[in-house]
Write a protein that holds these residues in place. Structure first.
Motif, PDB file in Angstrom:
ATOM      1  N   ASN A  15      30.600  40.418  44.167  1.00  0.00           N
ATOM      2  CA  ASN A  15      30.619  40.928  42.899  1.00  0.00           C
ATOM      3  C   ASN A  15      31.412  42.242  42.735  1.00  0.00           C
ATOM      4  OD1 ASN A  15      28.811  39.108  41.905  1.00  0.00           O
ATOM      5  ND2 ASN A  15      26.945  40.318  41.623  1.00  0.00           N
ATOM      6  N   ILE A  16      31.272  43.191  43.983  1.00  0.00           N
ATOM      7  CA  ILE A  16      32.019  44.513  43.998  1.00  0.00           C
ATOM      8  C   ILE A  16      33.675  43.848  44.316  1.00  0.00           C
ATOM      9  CG2 ILE A  16      32.797  46.240  45.684  1.00  0.00           C
ATOM     10  CD1 ILE A  16      29.867  46.167  46.343  1.00  0.00           C
ATOM     11  N   SER A  17      33.807  42.891  44.785  1.00  0.00           N
ATOM     12  CA  SER A  17      35.327  42.081  44.712  1.00  0.00           C
ATOM     13  C   SER A  17      35.998  42.028  43.310  1.00  0.00           C
ATOM     14  CB  SER A  17      35.451  41.175  45.884  1.00  0.00           C
ATOM     15  OG  SER A  17      35.104  40.135  45.312  1.00  0.00           O
ATOM     16  N   PHE A  18      34.961  41.243  42.573  1.00  0.00           N
ATOM     17  CA  PHE A  18      35.333  41.093  41.264  1.00  0.00           C
ATOM     18  C   PHE A  18      35.805  42.409  40.542  1.00  0.00           C
ATOM     19  CE2 PHE A  18      33.066  36.579  41.763  1.00  0.00           C
ATOM     20  CZ  PHE A  18      34.534  35.992  41.880  1.00  0.00           C
ATOM     21  N   MET A  19      34.595  43.472  40.966  1.00  0.00           N
ATOM     22  CA  MET A  19      35.041  44.824  39.927  1.00  0.00           C
ATOM     23  C   MET A  19      36.273  45.289  40.550  1.00  0.00           C
ATOM     24  SD  MET A  19      30.947  46.097  40.372  1.00  0.00           S
ATOM     25  CE  MET A  19      29.643  45.159  39.775  1.00  0.00           C
ATOM     26  N   PHE A  20      36.661  45.260  41.765  1.00  0.00           N
ATOM     27  CA  PHE A  20      37.950  45.605  42.031  1.00  0.00           C
ATOM     28  C   PHE A  20      39.099  45.086  41.416  1.00  0.00           C
ATOM     29  CE2 PHE A  20      35.892  47.947  45.737  1.00  0.00           C
ATOM     30  CZ  PHE A  20      36.475  48.868  45.764  1.00  0.00           C
ATOM     31  N   ASP A  21      39.024  43.670  41.383  1.00  0.00           N
ATOM     32  CA  ASP A  21      40.248  43.048  40.638  1.00  0.00           C
ATOM     33  C   ASP A  21      40.093  43.308  39.234  1.00  0.00           C
ATOM     34  OD1 ASP A  21      40.950  41.567  42.697  1.00  0.00           O
ATOM     35  OD2 ASP A  21      39.903  39.802  42.408  1.00  0.00           O
ATOM     36  N   TYR A  22      38.992  43.497  38.369  1.00  0.00           N
ATOM     37  CA  TYR A  22      38.763  43.748  37.314  1.00  0.00           C
ATOM     38  C   TYR A  22      39.695  45.275  36.827  1.00  0.00           C
ATOM     39  CZ  TYR A  22      37.201  44.661  32.642  1.00  0.00           C
ATOM     40  OH  TYR A  22      36.951  45.017  31.086  1.00  0.00           O
ATOM     41  N   PHE A  23      39.288  46.233  37.889  1.00  0.00           N
ATOM     42  CA  PHE A  23      39.832  47.551  37.887  1.00  0.00           C
ATOM     43  C   PHE A  23      41.477  47.455  37.827  1.00  0.00           C
ATOM     44  CE2 PHE A  23      41.674  51.275  39.766  1.00  0.00           C
ATOM     45  CZ  PHE A  23      40.891  52.323  39.072  1.00  0.00           C
ATOM     46  N   PHE A  24      41.906  46.580  38.839  1.00  0.00           N
ATOM     47  CA  PHE A  24      43.591  46.387  38.811  1.00  0.00           C
ATOM     48  C   PHE A  24      44.085  45.724  37.943  1.00  0.00           C
ATOM     49  CE2 PHE A  24      42.253  48.087  43.305  1.00  0.00           C
ATOM     50  CZ  PHE A  24      42.936  49.353  43.196  1.00  0.00           C
ATOM     51  N   TRP A  25      43.454  44.482  37.585  1.00  0.00           N
ATOM     52  CA  TRP A  25      44.013  43.533  36.955  1.00  0.00           C
ATOM     53  C   TRP A  25      43.301  43.297  35.454  1.00  0.00           C
ATOM     54  CZ3 TRP A  25      48.193  41.773  39.258  1.00  0.00           C
ATOM     55  CH2 TRP A  25      48.286  42.059  40.853  1.00  0.00           C
ATOM     56  N   ASN A  26      42.513  43.728  35.128  1.00  0.00           N
ATOM     57  CA  ASN A  26      41.680  43.500  33.882  1.00  0.00           C
ATOM     58  C   ASN A  26      41.384  42.018  33.706  1.00  0.00           C
ATOM     59  OD1 ASN A  26      40.724  43.946  31.043  1.00  0.00           O
ATOM     60  ND2 ASN A  26      42.502  44.606  30.364  1.00  0.00           N
ATOM     61  N   THR A  27      42.069  41.356  32.708  1.00  0.00           N
ATOM     62  CA  THR A  27      41.738  39.917  32.793  1.00  0.00           C
ATOM     63  C   THR A  27      43.143  39.126  32.910  1.00  0.00           C
ATOM     64  OG1 THR A  27      42.366  40.117  30.442  1.00  0.00           O
ATOM     65  CG2 THR A  27      39.857  40.155  30.824  1.00  0.00           C
ATOM     66  N   GLU A  28      43.779  39.597  33.984  1.00  0.00           N
ATOM     67  CA  GLU A  28      44.974  38.830  34.434  1.00  0.00           C
ATOM     68  C   GLU A  28      44.660  38.022  35.319  1.00  0.00           C
ATOM     69  OE1 GLU A  28      48.217  38.273  32.920  1.00  0.00           O
ATOM     70  OE2 GLU A  28      47.834  39.598  31.188  1.00  0.00           O
ATOM     71  N   THR A  29      44.464  36.635  35.317  1.00  0.00           N
ATOM     72  CA  THR A  29      44.011  35.938  36.382  1.00  0.00           C
ATOM     73  C   THR A  29      44.945  35.788  37.473  1.00  0.00           C
ATOM     74  OG1 THR A  29      44.771  34.014  35.172  1.00  0.00           O
ATOM     75  CG2 THR A  29      42.445  34.442  34.851  1.00  0.00           C
ATOM     76  N   CYS A  30      45.918  36.120  37.450  1.00  0.00           N
ATOM     77  CA  CYS A  30      47.025  36.100  38.506  1.00  0.00           C
ATOM     78  C   CYS A  30      46.665  36.875  39.871  1.00  0.00           C
ATOM     79  CB  CYS A  30      48.412  36.487  38.162  1.00  0.00           C
ATOM     80  SG  CYS A  30      48.664  37.822  37.546  1.00  0.00           S
ATOM     81  N   GLY A  31      46.095  38.033  39.335  1.00  0.00           N
ATOM     82  CA  GLY A  31      45.441  39.095  40.196  1.00  0.00           C
ATOM     83  C   GLY A  31      44.343  38.508  41.064  1.00  0.00           C
ATOM     84  N   TYR A  32      43.433  37.978  40.427  1.00  0.00           N
ATOM     85  CA  TYR A  32      42.155  37.339  40.945  1.00  0.00           C
ATOM     86  C   TYR A  32      42.449  36.322  41.944  1.00  0.00           C
ATOM     87  CZ  TYR A  32      39.577  39.759  37.450  1.00  0.00           C
ATOM     88  OH  TYR A  32      39.010  40.720  36.490  1.00  0.00           O
ATOM     89  N   HIS A  33      43.425  35.396  41.506  1.00  0.00           N
ATOM     90  CA  HIS A  33      44.025  34.342  42.509  1.00  0.00           C
ATOM     91  C   HIS A  33      44.788  35.049  43.665  1.00  0.00           C
ATOM     92  CE1 HIS A  33      43.024  30.934  39.962  1.00  0.00           C
ATOM     93  NE2 HIS A  33      43.437  31.378  39.101  1.00  0.00           N
ATOM     94  N   LEU A  34      45.455  35.992  43.420  1.00  0.00           N
ATOM     95  CA  LEU A  34      46.138  36.874  44.556  1.00  0.00           C
ATOM     96  C   LEU A  34      45.161  37.264  45.617  1.00  0.00           C
ATOM     97  CD1 LEU A  34      48.556  37.859  45.950  1.00  0.00           C
ATOM     98  CD2 LEU A  34      48.435  39.732  44.373  1.00  0.00           C
ATOM     99  N   THR A  35      43.875  37.832  45.095  1.00  0.00           N
ATOM    100  CA  THR A  35      43.009  38.047  45.960  1.00  0.00           C
ATOM    101  C   THR A  35      42.254  37.036  46.666  1.00  0.00           C
ATOM    102  OG1 THR A  35      42.523  40.007  44.492  1.00  0.00           O
ATOM    103  CG2 THR A  35      40.657  39.331  46.078  1.00  0.00           C
ATOM    104  N   ASN A  36      42.183  35.824  46.176  1.00  0.00           N
ATOM    105  CA  ASN A  36      41.370  34.743  46.883  1.00  0.00           C
ATOM    106  C   ASN A  36      42.573  34.290  47.885  1.00  0.00           C
ATOM    107  OD1 ASN A  36      39.420  34.877  44.882  1.00  0.00           O
ATOM    108  ND2 ASN A  36      39.578  32.766  44.647  1.00  0.00           N
TER     109      ASN A  36
END
Length: 621
Positions: A15-36
């Motif tokens: 959950n914390i990792s998703f919060m970090f992604d949300y902080f930097f990427w908002n709802t841009e899914t490319c950032g979440y995929h980059l983290t994965n």
């Protein structure tokens, strides 16, 4: 992310990792995929380093160590069976647990080699902390602890008895601490009812799962998220006969895999210990997902993320003891597999491009679950293709008549098509059955909410409120119910009751952005500017990308002639949405009131520029 999640899992690090992604990427899914992707690559590098350190103690052919570590880590990284753990944003719990658990193991090995007491203490403490991060990422990290302990006790000849006892004690303390964390107060639901399978049935399902996993590792052709080794409709149609034959085939494959493990362990050779450790690794990872215990599925591809390492180690141990000529053939086949797995992973990733593509390909691959059918039908309903959606919902309900999500959605599309009487009947029946189905399905209160919406549209507000209040006694702390009731109360000039309702929810759920925003709006309606500003400020802090609360707060300050505060709030909203023309238009209005004409014109010019860019994009496409 928060406490109103319907997940039964305890995974705060995810959950914390998703919060970090949300902080930097908002709802841009490319950032979440980059983290994965980064987590998966990091896990592969950690695995490579770990194998470099532990393989020499498992194989007498030391010069083969680099080849074993490189081949196992590389094949593991590109294997398409891991798509659900990498391409699927929510699947990152596997790679998080893998990365932290592997890193903790490396820290322990580093501490054991250190000659300085202070450095040992610091490194061991760091290892324990990182291991806890792994446990709080996904429950499967407990398997890592078991594999680590088995290796340290039975496969690490250099450790003394005292060191091995210390390892056992540390592992027990770590697991007990993790269990204590899981028992902290929370509102997590249960994992659902037991399937009630008998012991012989579970054994059969275990071999089926083993066969399916072995098949996927060797030939990952048919990949999808809705796998199962149970076919309740067997022998009903010709198609079900074919599926039954396939299921029995994988049972035989499971027996063959077990026989292969046995022969590999018994066969002598310089890599025998490596094969044995590979089997231990695989079995430790497989048993919890083997259907011996209840899970939310009988098989799942992402569950292979950890045990697949053991299988690859076993296969590497087999290749090392092959005759020279046969070993050369095996190396060539390994290179072919590397290229083939990479291509298959690329193709598999395309399944996740859009939701519709994902659901269509899942159904085409044989994942014909009602959940996938309903999700696809919801896409059609969202596009206004109600007749097509209705047909799919009815087909899903023929398979699972009590599925409340399908019933609710069917009623919705019927209502949209003007079939109001049938829609209300379904909503009413689903609402009455909610007490029976709530233990098996989340969000069963939606039927009551939908029925209340229909009553509200029919101007029967008293009936709508009665439905919602009854639902709130059965489903406390559901914001959707509280929000709709407060909205009805506000529209019927009962704002005080609405405020009281929302205030109570906001107090009990301090983290809830929607409740804070609703409270701010209600206070503003009551001309209570002070409390409205306080609630809206809190709402803007709870969601760092929210602009609605900032816009409302700015308008309140503007009405109070507090221009500087209004401009500062609106400037913050512009910073959060720098490409939204409406934010600059609102800022321009405030600047005009302040007499800052040049700045207001500059803001309006930005509105024109952004609109021209937006209108040019479709033409360019």
């Amino acid at each position: 992310l928060f406490l109103d999640s319907f997940s039964a899992h305890y995974r705060p690090v995810q959950n914390i990792s998703f919060m970090f992604d949300y902080f930097f990427w908002n709802t841009e899914t490319c950032g979440y995929h980059l983290t994965n992707i980064m987590l998966h690559v990091g896990s592969g590098l950690v695995l490579f380093r770990l194998l470099l350190l532990i393989v020499p103690g498992l194989c007498r052919s030391v010069r083969e160590t680099n080849y074993i570590a490189l081949s196992v880590a590389t094949l593991w990284m590109v294997h398409p069976v891991h798509s659900a753990a990498v391409d699927y944003i929510s699947g990152r719990a596997d790679s998080l647990a893998f990365f932290f658990a592997g890193a903790a193991w490396l820290l322990v090995l580093s501490a054991q080699k250190s000659n300085r007491t202070w450095r040992k203490a610091i490194t061991f403490t760091a290892a324990a902390a990182v291991a806890m991060l792994a446990l709080c990422s996904r429950e499967t990290a407990c398997i890592w602890v078991v594999i680590f302990a088995v290796h340290q006790i039975f496969f690490s000849a250099a450790l003394s008895r005292r060191a091995k006892l210390s390892v056992c004690t540390s592992c027990v303390v770590l697991i007990v601490s993790y269990i204590a964390l899981r028992h902290l107060p929370s509102a997590r639901p249960s994992n659902g009812p037991s399937e009630g399978w008998s012991a012989p049935t579970r054994v059969v399902l275990m071999f089926r799962a083993l066969g399916d996993y072995a098949r996927l590792m060797m030939f990952p052709a048919n990949l999808h998220m809705e796998r199962t080794v149970v076919n309740p409709g067997v022998y009903m149609t010709s198609d079900s006969w074919e599926k039954a034959a396939t299921i029995e085939y994988i049972s035989i494959t499971g027996l063959l895999a077990l026989a292969g493990f046995t022969v590999g362990i018994l066969r002598k050779g310089k890599a025998r210990m490596l094969r044995l450790f590979g089997v231990v690794w695989f079995v430790a990872g497989f048993l919890p997902i083997s259907n011996l215990v209840d899970l939310n599925a009988t098989v799942a591809e992402h569950w292979l993320y950890l045990p697949s390492v053991g299988l690859l180690l076993f296969m590497a141990g087999c290749v090392i003891d092959f005759p020279f000529r046969l070993r050369a053939v095996a190396y060539a086949m390994g290179l072919i597999a590397l290229v083939g797995f990479s291509v298959r992973s690329f193709v598999r990733s395309s399944d996740w491009v859009t939701p519709e593509t994902f659901y269509r390909r899942t159904l085409a691959a044989g994942g014909s679950s009602t959940r996938v059918q309903v999700n696809l039908a919801q896409i059609y309903a969202g596009r206004g293709e109600y007749a097509k959606a209705e047909a799919i919902f009815r087909a899903a309900l023929r398979i699972l008549p009590d599925y409340p999500i399908a019933r609710n959605n069917l009623a919705h599309v019927l209502y949209e098509q003007g079939k109001t009487a049938e829609a209300e009947a379904i909503f009413s029946a689903t609402s009455n059955d909610a007490s029976k189905t709530r233990n098996d399905y989340p969000r069963t209160w939606i039927a009551v909410l939908n029925l209340a919406h229909l009553r509200h549209k029919a101007q029967a507000d008293a009936e709508a409120i009665a439905l919602i209040e009854r639902a709130r006694t059965e489903y406390p702390d559901i914001w959707e119910l509280v929000s709709f009731e407060s909205e009805i109360l506000r529209e019927t000039n009962a704002s005080s009751a609405a405020i009281e309702l929302v205030e109570k929810f906001a107090r009990d759920n301090w983290w809830h952005h929607g409740a804070a925003l609703a409270a701010g709006r209600l206070y503003a309606d009551q001309n209570d500017s002070g409390r409205a500003a306080e609630a809206l400020t809190r709402a803007s802090r709870l969601d760092i990308h929210d602009v609605v609360a900032l816009n409302l707060a700015a308008q309140i300050r503007l009405r109070q002639n507090r221009y500087d505060e209004a401009r500062a709030l609106q400037a913050k909203a512009v910073a959060r949405q720098p490409y939204e023309p409406s934010q600059y238009a609102m800022l321009s209005g405030i600047l005009e009131r302040m007499g800052r004409t040049d700045e207001a014109r500059a803001a309006i010019a930005e509105v024109s520029r952004l609109k021209s860019i937006a209108s040019a994009e479709p033409a360019a496409n």
